[in-house]
Write an enzyme that holds these catalytic residues in place. Sequence first.
Site, PDB file in Angstrom:
ATOM      1  N   GLU B 302      18.852 -53.197  -5.566  1.00  0.00           N
ATOM      2  CA  GLU B 302      20.066 -53.998  -5.335  1.00  0.00           C
ATOM      3  C   GLU B 302      21.277 -53.247  -5.889  1.00  0.00           C
ATOM      4  OE1 GLU B 302      18.743 -57.571  -7.541  1.00  0.00           O
ATOM      5  OE2 GLU B 302      18.354 -58.493  -5.606  1.00  0.00           O
ATOM      6  N   CYS B 386      20.214 -66.809  -7.574  1.00  0.00           N
ATOM      7  CA  CYS B 386      21.398 -66.484  -8.375  1.00  0.00           C
ATOM      8  C   CYS B 386      22.691 -66.743  -7.617  1.00  0.00           C
ATOM      9  CB  CYS B 386      21.336 -65.031  -8.840  1.00  0.00           C
ATOM     10  SG  CYS B 386      21.019 -63.859  -7.511  1.00  0.00           S
TER      11      CYS B 386
END
Lengths: 621, 621
Positions: B302, B386
């Site tokens: 990521e 998230c």
Amino acid sequence: MNVVDSTGSPFARLRPVPTEAVTLTDAFWEPRREINRRVTLPTQFRHIEDTSRLDNFRRASGKKTGIDFVGIYFNDSDVYKWLEGAVVEGREDPALQPMIETAIVEIQDAQQADGYLNTYFMFEREKDRWTNLRDMHEMYCAGHFIQSAVAHYRSGGDDRLLNVARRLADHMDAKYGPEGEPGACGHEEAELALVELYRATGETRYLALAKRMIDARGQEPSAVLQGRGGDRRYHQDHVPYRQLSEVTGHAVRMMYLAAGAADVYLETGEQALWDAMMRQWDNMTERRSYVSGGLGARYEGEAFGKDYELPNDRAYSETCAAIGSVMWNWRLLLATGDARYSDLIEHTLFNAVLPGLSLDGQHYFYQNPLENDGAHRRQPWFGCACCPPNVARLLAQLTGYFYSVDDAGDIFVHLYARGSAQIALPDGRTIPMTVTTEYPFDGEVEITVGADGDFGVCLRVPEWAGGARLSVNGEDADATPGTYARLRRDWKTGDVIRLELPFEPRFLRSHPYVSENTARVAVFVGPLLYCAEKTDNGEIPNLQDAYVADPADFEKTTVWDLPGVVALRGSTLIQSPVTMRLYGSRFFEPSHAMRPLTLVPYYAWANRDPGQMIVWLREQE
Amino acid sequence: MNVVDSTGSPFARLRPVPTEAVTLTDAFWEPRREINRRVTLPTQFRHIEDTSRLDNFRRASGKKTGIDFVGIYFNDSDVYKWLEGAVVEGREDPALQPMIETAIVEIQDAQQADGYLNTYFMFEREKDRWTNLRDMHEMYCAGHFIQSAVAHYRSGGDDRLLNVARRLADHMDAKYGPEGEPGACGHEEAELALVELYRATGETRYLALAKRMIDARGQEPSAVLQGRGGDRRYHQDHVPYRQLSEVTGHAVRMMYLAAGAADVYLETGEQALWDAMMRQWDNMTERRSYVSGGLGARYEGEAFGKDYELPNDRAYSETCAAIGSVMWNWRLLLATGDARYSDLIEHTLFNAVLPGLSLDGQHYFYQNPLENDGAHRRQPWFGCACCPPNVARLLAQLTGYFYSVDDAGDIFVHLYARGSAQIALPDGRTIPMTVTTEYPFDGEVEITVGADGDFGVCLRVPEWAGGARLSVNGEDADATPGTYARLRRDWKTGDVIRLELPFEPRFLRSHPYVSENTARVAVFVGPLLYCAEKTDNGEIPNLQDAYVADPADFEKTTVWDLPGVVALRGSTLIQSPVTMRLYGSRFFEPSHAMRPLTLVPYYAWANRDPGQMIVWLREQE
């Protein structure tokens, strides 16, 4: 072994001309094969010992005690791949024999009474055997062992390893054959190996087991995941193989699966398997291959990307995937005699397999980017060392890819290199042939036929060779690019076939949907892809600023630190961005700065000082 | 909370105008904020309950027994982020109060006697507390809790959560403060939270601990890995922060770290911290940002990619990373009053944060590609959730990003939307302001000053607004793009400031080193990035074949199924490849096929029928 024995395969058009029937005396392949024999295989054996890969076998057989299994759970497979290469080369190099013998004995002694063979699942982990097909690579390791055993047997070795392989295959057959449960390995490989074991032994259960493993993919419930979660596409397990219309997931696994399917096809002729392979092949070659022949666009999952997803710097293009492509295409070639497969084999060998190995034969690429800042360097070994012995076993068997014959008495010449061959036709005749050429650095190939008689010689005319010329004893013959030019006649000893392939530099462009390559070209001469390396182009601060206009601007040259390699010298217009902004309306001022530009074959990159490398050059409008 | 309180920060140039001082009555933001209040936050609370995220707290406090911890070990943080948003919105929506109260009580009751608070490390895992900073996100969860506690306290809540936060911070300080060991979390977040807790409580130990965590990165031995292996770059742990000259590794972590460093700078004024941030900011904005403002080029890790590595279809561009960018740039803006930071905040809000949330407020993007085949769709929730509460807490605090004041009595107007504000100057005066505009769909902004007196009004003139015009009561004033236009005078109630920003469509191009975007343009109108979606362009079989020539060819329009959204209608030349070959010499025939092309704002994509989407359009030569 990699070069399969299609002698008795009912759906093979081509029959093998074995590795030992072909001798190379060229300046390109044979020196590399000698390095493979003298340097690569011995140093790999040392790595294998140093990293306890053989000690894992000694532990399993009880010869070494008080030690733990060392390394990754599929490390056995590296020993097997090394051994497959070594037993073929060992015929010609007695120095390899003690190493081979060591490996054979340790493997043999590690086999369990029930036929099981995997040094990771011993002792405290014995209870976990065959409990996690998705991850644990047990069938994969077994497959690599079987390949090495068949190679040993065929290379004039005894039947010790073949017997170990039979017992292991019988063990697997009892567990996963018709009497057992459905099961397929997360990492394909056993399929193609079992078909080869069938060919070597005649035991049809092994062929049936291979087919059963292919059939097991994409079923509900999953025979790969076995109730676990996971990405079914990654494992080629999201649809049944016969419904798969693309190359997808982990690239090496995809290629090994396809090679296994092709092996099953060669024995069964099942049309649905063939149709599926053709769809996959079209998808791969039309949408998911690098211009090098490399496969696998993504680091995540070592996987094929979407159609046209082919990043250059972030190319994964694992060396093993290219080897898998050679294996698959070889089987497709055996089935058809269609030059499109041998074209791709040659292309992949030069431009996607060979870059995986340093010129000194001791350093390896796992990933093969087509663009780099110089940080990507070959390594002497890896924790996951699948690629190094994979290259070694391929080079060891390389001569097996040069020729085939068919039942009608045609000799197929797939690859070109100086040397000779003793080609046995199915009817019992042996035809000597001598090849004179500087290929792959020059396109003139002269083949002298060494026997009288009526047979065919079919020469691959590469698809890129528009304008190729062919003659026999000075008389022109037809040479259509992308086909085998068939010369059938009553040959006389000393007849000379002459093939002239155009070796002018040429530009290739990408399909416009490959966004990264917009307004860029790749340079080829003959079968070889070229690239620009910083070390030859110190006057160009950034190779991304170099624009080329015309392939005719390039001519052959040499560079001092790559002896024997044909380089190219041309000129380039330098256009450097005038702003550091990432997004804006204008980035260039008009430029007239011309610089010389030197290109070297892509397979030879990263063998000198580290620095920027670029395959896709910008094209001047 | 996200919008920090810089009132007492010695190195802040700007002071806050709090969220509750600003009222929006516009047609763009306020409806989305109402959806956030009425739909997003309540549905998220339901997801939080349904996925046992609050039950994990009840288990920790002993209220629920016989259950295991459910979900990912850092799931507590989702509750905290939700709570941070809810407590700000809760002021205006009593319907949220019972949910807030539930969360507060469960959190409060789960705190341990020694101040520890993390529901994963309870009972059988109690012994593992603080043993794996690299992976286990304990400080990260603590940081998100502290942010929510400060937000609750500042929003007129009581001090229950603040006291929990103090005890938790004291616990961490004892372990990792000057008397303890060096340690820093694999996922940064606690740093910025501890500075905020310092601001809310005056306890300097919290500021010192935040600084100590930043100092701990990049040391030998690693205070993050603690003897474990792992990628130090991924964790921003390969060099000390003050030596870091690029944005690298996990993009969200990088942004949170930088925001924490900026918070420490606002309190300490340490030049080395500032210099490092400036190098990172230049690297980010000049080489590692999407044209949307999105961050993170790679799925693997990521993470940020290399310079100019910005794939469109494979963009990661995590919604949380964009939010992190807003947080960091907000702190840099507070330090400087430099419009380049507020430009980037606005740009990122519209084009990289908002796309993370569906128009219905109940579906979320984790990744935000700039090109897609239609398969990428927003999801109602994620296992790793998230992003959803991160968007919710940002929208809840949005009005806090609109204005600032400085100690000289200047009012800074950062963002434009219809509404009003009561702006308290540091000298005690309160200045009412009224804003009339259709921004971001139109560039005319009228601000009416609601008080007499000598103060400044500083209006952000976006860097893209070449040709902007500014006037006060009809008299022209200077408006330089990329700066705050400062109007300082003796204001009279009813004075009218008029800012006219050019809203013609414009093309942006990429730096040539972004290979994917060669010969492509991105279309902007005002601050909004546009894209083409298949659903509006059924006549164009593949949007990759559409070539645009001139931004003046586009005019404003509407599409029936995106009410209230300004779309663009123009024309495009269609050039379709004439071959399926992946590599060749020529792919096009001349074409004169023109088609209409409709573009919609990128933030609004994927709210209708699934289909191809493309941001970077090909430019006709």
